[in-house]
Design a protein around this motif. Structure first.
Motif, PDB file in Angstrom:
ATOM      1  N   ARG A  98       0.828  -1.202   0.000  1.00 32.34           N
ATOM      2  CA  ARG A  98       0.000   0.000   0.000  1.00 32.34           C
ATOM      3  C   ARG A  98       0.871   1.265   0.000  1.00 32.34           C
ATOM      4  O   ARG A  98       0.564   2.240  -0.675  1.00 32.34           O
ATOM      5  CB  ARG A  98      -0.937  -0.015   1.201  1.00 32.34           C
ATOM      6  CG  ARG A  98      -1.876   1.199   1.231  1.00 32.34           C
ATOM      7  CD  ARG A  98      -2.819   1.166   2.414  1.00 32.34           C
ATOM      8  NE  ARG A  98      -3.808   0.110   2.280  1.00 32.34           N
ATOM      9  CZ  ARG A  98      -3.854  -0.963   3.038  1.00 32.34           C
ATOM     10  NH1 ARG A  98      -2.937  -1.140   3.994  1.00 32.34           N
ATOM     11  NH2 ARG A  98      -4.784  -1.870   2.871  1.00 32.34           N
ATOM     12  N   ALA A  99       1.956   1.229   0.747  1.00 26.23           N
ATOM     13  CA  ALA A  99       2.864   2.367   0.774  1.00 26.23           C
ATOM     14  C   ALA A  99       3.513   2.582  -0.593  1.00 26.23           C
ATOM     15  O   ALA A  99       3.644   3.723  -1.066  1.00 26.23           O
ATOM     16  CB  ALA A  99       3.937   2.171   1.848  1.00 26.23           C
ATOM     17  N   LEU A 100       3.897   1.494  -1.246  1.00 26.64           N
ATOM     18  CA  LEU A 100       4.511   1.615  -2.571  1.00 26.64           C
ATOM     19  C   LEU A 100       3.526   2.160  -3.596  1.00 26.64           C
ATOM     20  O   LEU A 100       3.912   2.924  -4.497  1.00 26.64           O
ATOM     21  CB  LEU A 100       5.039   0.247  -3.022  1.00 26.64           C
ATOM     22  CG  LEU A 100       6.224  -0.313  -2.234  1.00 26.64           C
ATOM     23  CD1 LEU A 100       6.554  -1.726  -2.699  1.00 26.64           C
ATOM     24  CD2 LEU A 100       7.435   0.598  -2.387  1.00 26.64           C
ATOM     25  N   VAL A 101       2.261   1.786  -3.460  1.00 27.47           N
ATOM     26  CA  VAL A 101       1.237   2.278  -4.388  1.00 27.47           C
ATOM     27  C   VAL A 101       1.077   3.781  -4.277  1.00 27.47           C
ATOM     28  O   VAL A 101       0.845   4.475  -5.269  1.00 27.47           O
ATOM     29  CB  VAL A 101      -0.105   1.562  -4.121  1.00 27.47           C
ATOM     30  CG1 VAL A 101      -1.246   2.251  -4.853  1.00 27.47           C
ATOM     31  CG2 VAL A 101      -0.013   0.104  -4.542  1.00 27.47           C
ATOM     32  N   THR A 102       1.214   4.304  -3.069  1.00 28.71           N
ATOM     33  CA  THR A 102       1.010   5.739  -2.857  1.00 28.71           C
ATOM     34  C   THR A 102       2.276   6.564  -3.040  1.00 28.71           C
ATOM     35  O   THR A 102       2.210   7.797  -2.950  1.00 28.71           O
ATOM     36  CB  THR A 102       0.454   5.989  -1.444  1.00 28.71           C
ATOM     37  OG1 THR A 102       1.353   5.419  -0.476  1.00 28.71           O
ATOM     38  CG2 THR A 102      -0.915   5.343  -1.289  1.00 28.71           C
ATOM     39  N   VAL A 103       3.407   5.925  -3.285  1.00 29.55           N
ATOM     40  CA  VAL A 103       4.656   6.676  -3.459  1.00 29.55           C
ATOM     41  C   VAL A 103       4.561   7.737  -4.563  1.00 29.55           C
ATOM     42  O   VAL A 103       5.040   8.866  -4.380  1.00 29.55           O
ATOM     43  CB  VAL A 103       5.835   5.706  -3.716  1.00 29.55           C
ATOM     44  CG1 VAL A 103       7.032   6.438  -4.314  1.00 29.55           C
ATOM     45  CG2 VAL A 103       6.253   5.050  -2.416  1.00 29.55           C
ATOM     46  N   PRO A 104       3.979   7.442  -5.738  1.00 27.07           N
ATOM     47  CA  PRO A 104       3.911   8.481  -6.769  1.00 27.07           C
ATOM     48  C   PRO A 104       3.159   9.743  -6.350  1.00 27.07           C
ATOM     49  O   PRO A 104       3.318  10.789  -6.987  1.00 27.07           O
ATOM     50  CB  PRO A 104       3.175   7.772  -7.924  1.00 27.07           C
ATOM     51  CG  PRO A 104       3.498   6.332  -7.733  1.00 27.07           C
ATOM     52  CD  PRO A 104       3.530   6.129  -6.248  1.00 27.07           C
ATOM     53  N   LEU A 105       2.348   9.668  -5.290  1.00 27.17           N
ATOM     54  CA  LEU A 105       1.651  10.856  -4.817  1.00 27.17           C
ATOM     55  C   LEU A 105       2.617  11.884  -4.240  1.00 27.17           C
ATOM     56  O   LEU A 105       2.373  13.088  -4.331  1.00 27.17           O
ATOM     57  CB  LEU A 105       0.614  10.479  -3.754  1.00 27.17           C
ATOM     58  CG  LEU A 105      -0.617   9.710  -4.225  1.00 27.17           C
ATOM     59  CD1 LEU A 105      -1.467   9.325  -3.024  1.00 27.17           C
ATOM     60  CD2 LEU A 105      -1.433  10.545  -5.197  1.00 27.17           C
ATOM     61  N   VAL A 106       3.697  11.415  -3.629  1.00 27.11           N
ATOM     62  CA  VAL A 106       4.645  12.314  -2.975  1.00 27.11           C
ATOM     63  C   VAL A 106       5.980  12.389  -3.709  1.00 27.11           C
ATOM     64  O   VAL A 106       6.792  13.261  -3.421  1.00 27.11           O
ATOM     65  CB  VAL A 106       4.876  11.879  -1.509  1.00 27.11           C
ATOM     66  CG1 VAL A 106       3.592  11.995  -0.712  1.00 27.11           C
ATOM     67  CG2 VAL A 106       5.397  10.436  -1.441  1.00 27.11           C
ATOM     68  N   LEU A 107       6.202  11.479  -4.628  1.00 22.06           N
ATOM     69  CA  LEU A 107       7.453  11.478  -5.383  1.00 22.06           C
ATOM     70  C   LEU A 107       7.463  12.634  -6.384  1.00 22.06           C
ATOM     71  O   LEU A 107       6.485  12.846  -7.101  1.00 22.06           O
ATOM     72  CB  LEU A 107       7.604  10.153  -6.135  1.00 22.06           C
ATOM     73  CG  LEU A 107       8.941   9.878  -6.807  1.00 22.06           C
ATOM     74  CD1 LEU A 107      10.007   9.608  -5.751  1.00 22.06           C
ATOM     75  CD2 LEU A 107       8.811   8.678  -7.747  1.00 22.06           C
ATOM     76  N   PRO A 108       8.530  13.424  -6.449  1.00 28.38           N
ATOM     77  CA  PRO A 108       8.602  14.470  -7.478  1.00 28.38           C
ATOM     78  C   PRO A 108       8.417  13.859  -8.859  1.00 28.38           C
ATOM     79  O   PRO A 108       9.071  12.855  -9.187  1.00 28.38           O
ATOM     80  CB  PRO A 108      10.020  15.044  -7.297  1.00 28.38           C
ATOM     81  CG  PRO A 108      10.370  14.751  -5.877  1.00 28.38           C
ATOM     82  CD  PRO A 108       9.710  13.443  -5.564  1.00 28.38           C
ATOM     83  N   PRO A 109       7.533  14.425  -9.681  1.00 24.39           N
ATOM     84  CA  PRO A 109       7.270  13.821 -10.994  1.00 24.39           C
ATOM     85  C   PRO A 109       8.511  13.650 -11.857  1.00 24.39           C
ATOM     86  O   PRO A 109       8.610  12.682 -12.614  1.00 24.39           O
ATOM     87  CB  PRO A 109       6.275  14.807 -11.625  1.00 24.39           C
ATOM     88  CG  PRO A 109       5.602  15.459 -10.468  1.00 24.39           C
ATOM     89  CD  PRO A 109       6.645  15.568  -9.411  1.00 24.39           C
ATOM     90  N   VAL A 110       9.474  14.577 -11.748  1.00 21.62           N
ATOM     91  CA  VAL A 110      10.698  14.443 -12.535  1.00 21.62           C
ATOM     92  C   VAL A 110      11.453  13.172 -12.133  1.00 21.62           C
ATOM     93  O   VAL A 110      12.012  12.471 -12.984  1.00 21.62           O
ATOM     94  CB  VAL A 110      11.584  15.683 -12.360  1.00 21.62           C
ATOM     95  CG1 VAL A 110      12.920  15.492 -13.066  1.00 21.62           C
ATOM     96  CG2 VAL A 110      10.888  16.924 -12.898  1.00 21.62           C
ATOM     97  N   VAL A 111      11.458  12.871 -10.842  1.00 22.28           N
ATOM     98  CA  VAL A 111      12.101  11.645 -10.374  1.00 22.28           C
ATOM     99  C   VAL A 111      11.365  10.426 -10.924  1.00 22.28           C
ATOM    100  O   VAL A 111      11.984   9.432 -11.316  1.00 22.28           O
ATOM    101  CB  VAL A 111      12.136  11.621  -8.838  1.00 22.28           C
ATOM    102  CG1 VAL A 111      12.744  10.317  -8.335  1.00 22.28           C
ATOM    103  CG2 VAL A 111      12.930  12.805  -8.311  1.00 22.28           C
ATOM    104  N   GLY A 112      10.036  10.505 -10.956  1.00 24.07           N
ATOM    105  CA  GLY A 112       9.272   9.416 -11.548  1.00 24.07           C
ATOM    106  C   GLY A 112       9.604   9.225 -13.019  1.00 24.07           C
ATOM    107  O   GLY A 112       9.731   8.095 -13.497  1.00 24.07           O
TER     108      GLY A 112
END
Length: 272
Positions: A98-112
Motif C-alpha cells: 500500500r505504501a509503494l502504491v502511494t509513493v507516486p503521490l509524494v514522489l517528485p514527478p521528474v524523479v518518476g
C-alpha cells in the motif's frame, strides 16, 4: 444553554468564530485564490476565440485528452484489481505494498520520469529487451506519455476504489457466494456495482491528474509537438515566447480542474 447543531452537519450554530482562527483561514484562502484570480484577470478575453482555435492549441488539447483517457483506461484495468487485493486479501507485506502504491503521490514527478527512463529506456532494465525482442520503443513517444501519466495518476484511482471497497457491505458478496456464485461472478455482478460510484470518482480524478501531468512526461517522453507535447508542456513552451498563449492554455486546464472538483465535491471532498 446547549448550542444548537445543524441537523445534517452536526456543527454548532450561532457560535462566533475566534479571530485567531479566522485571520489565518482568510489568509490561506487569499493565498490559494489570488493566483487563480490573477490568471483570470490577465486572460486576453478579446482574442480568446482565435487563440483557442489556433492549430498548436488544438493539437496539444487533442493529444492531452487522448493520452489522459488511455492512461485512465490503463489505470482502471490494473488499478481496480490492485485496490481489490489491498482491500479484500490479507497477505504478508500488505502495508508495504500500500505504501509503494502511494509513493507516486509524494514522489517528485521528474524523479518518476527518470525512474521510468531507467526501466523502459533503450538501455533500461526492460527497455533494452523490448527494443531488441519486440522492436518496441517507449521513451519520447506518445505511448511513453500514456505510461508516464498512468504512473503518476494510478494512486488516485487505487485509493478511491480501495476506500469504496472497505465501505461496501461485504454481506452482499457473502450472500452471492452462498447462492453458488463464483469469485469472478461475485466480483463482476456484486462487488463492482456496489463500488461503481467510487470507481467513477477515482477514474475522473485519475483522468484529471493525467491531464495535468508535466514532470514525468517531459522527462520520459520529451516535448515534441504533435507527438508528446501535451497541454502542460505547451504552457511551459509558450511561457518563453508568448505569455498570452500560455495564459489561455492554463485557463483551459483551470476550467477542467474546477469542473471536475465541483462535480465530485460530495464524493471526494465531503462538502454539503
Amino acid at each position: 444553554m446547549t448550542p444548537q447543531r445543524h441537523p445534517s452537519t452536526g456543527r454548532a450554530a450561532g457560535r462566533r468564530v475566534p479571530a485567531a482562527l479566522l485571520l489565518p483561514a482568510a489568509l490561506g484562502l487569499f493565498l490559494l485564490v489570488l493566483p487563480l484570480l490573477g490568471l483570470l484577470l490577465r486572460t486576453p478575453w478579446a482574442s480568446l476565440p482565435q487563440r483557442l482555435t489556433a492549430p498548436g492549441v488544438l493539437t496539444a488539447l487533442r493529444l492531452s485528452v487522448q493520452c489522459a483517457t488511455l492512461a485512465t483506461l490503463l489505470c482502471l484495468a490494473l488499478g481496480v484489481p490492485l485496490a481489490w487485493l489491498l482491500a479484500r486479501v490479507e497477505f504478508p507485506g500488505r502495508r508495504v505494498v500500500r505504501a509503494l502504491v502511494t509513493v507516486p503521490l509524494v514522489l517528485p514527478p521528474v524523479v518518476g520520469g527518470l525512474a521510468l527512463l531507467l526501466v523502459f529506456g533503450r538501455r533500461g532494465l526492460l527497455g533494452g529487451w523490448l527494443d531488441d525482442t519486440l522492436g518496441v520503443t517507449l521513451p519520447f513517444t506518445t505511448t511513453g506519455v500514456v505510461l508516464a501519466e498512468a504512473f503518476v495518476a494510478m494512486p488516485f484511482l487505487v485509493i478511491a476504489v480501495e476506500g469504496a471497497l472497505r465501505a461496501a457491505d461485504i454481506r452482499y458478496e457473502e450472500a452471492a457466494a452462498t447462492l453458488g456464485a463464483g469469485r469472478w461472478t461475485t466480483f463482476t455482478h456484486v462487488t463492482l456495482p456496489l463500488v461503481a460510484p467510487g470507481v467513477a470518482a477515482g477514474a475522473v480524478l485519475c483522468w484529471a491528474r493525467a491531464l495535468g501531468e508535466f514532470g514525468a512526461t517531459i522527462t520520459f517522453a520529451g516535448n515534441y509537438p504533435g507527438r508528446t507535447q501535451t497541454m502542460p508542456l505547451a504552457v511551459y513552451l509558450a511561457l518563453e515566447t508568448d505569455l498570452d498563449a500560455a495564459i489561455v492554455l492554463s485557463l483551459i486546464l483551470l476550467v477542467v480542474s474546477v469542473a471536475i472538483l465541483a462535480g465530485l465535491r460530495d464524493r471526494w471532498l465531503g462538502s454539503p
